[in-house]
Design an enzyme around this catalytic site. Sequence first.
Site, mmCIF file in Angstrom:
data_model
loop_
_atom_site.group_PDB
_atom_site.id
_atom_site.type_symbol
_atom_site.label_atom_id
_atom_site.label_comp_id
_atom_site.label_asym_id
_atom_site.label_seq_id
_atom_site.Cartn_x
_atom_site.Cartn_y
_atom_site.Cartn_z
ATOM 1 N N ASP A 8 25.639 9.456 52.572
ATOM 2 C CA ASP A 8 25.738 10.840 52.104
ATOM 3 C C ASP A 8 26.813 11.495 52.967
ATOM 4 O O ASP A 8 26.523 11.987 54.050
ATOM 5 C CB ASP A 8 24.395 11.554 52.255
ATOM 6 N N GLU A 67 27.046 8.825 47.651
ATOM 7 C CA GLU A 67 26.813 9.952 46.764
ATOM 8 C C GLU A 67 28.178 10.478 46.359
ATOM 9 O O GLU A 67 29.069 10.646 47.187
ATOM 10 C CB GLU A 67 26.009 11.044 47.460
ATOM 11 N N ASP A 139 19.919 14.720 55.664
ATOM 12 C CA ASP A 139 21.098 13.879 55.456
ATOM 13 C C ASP A 139 20.716 12.390 55.423
ATOM 14 O O ASP A 139 21.206 11.640 54.583
ATOM 15 C CB ASP A 139 22.136 14.134 56.550
#
Length: 163
Positions: A8, A67, A139
């Site tokens: 991420d 992502e 996160d």
Amino acid sequence: MSTVLGVDPGSRVTGYGVVDRSDAGLQYVASGCIRTEGKDFPSRLKEIYDGLELVVEEYPVDECAFEDVFVAHNPQSALKLGHARGAAMTAVLEHDLKISEYAARVVKQTVAGSGRATKDQVCYMVKSLLHLDGELSSDASDALAVAICHIFHTNAHDWKTRR
């Protein structure tokens, strides 16, 4: 068995999560955050690159999932996020790993059952799927969710035939 690294990316905090997939199901390996402290932006990009280099060296992974970039309201923020993703991807590509990308909506739909799931709902499902207790940063949770999403999407046929 295959091991997937989920990422991420962010210009200040980049989350990572490592998940094993075997016949027994999903197994948590590791997760954490690369928090940049550099005074200038290029230094922070190098910290992201170096941090993911260490993760890939410590946890031999077979595949990597990121992502995808969301459309930010601030063009400058979107550019910085793109640079951070580039630094992170380059670190992974140095190890000849295949990278897959998933929109946040797809990750949420896959892990939590709704493309509009909140961060808390995603975290709850990540902890449930990986049998984790305790706190998990958002996160790291998001990165683990990306890894889980990749596993479910690349092995959908295998998962369906086991039920």
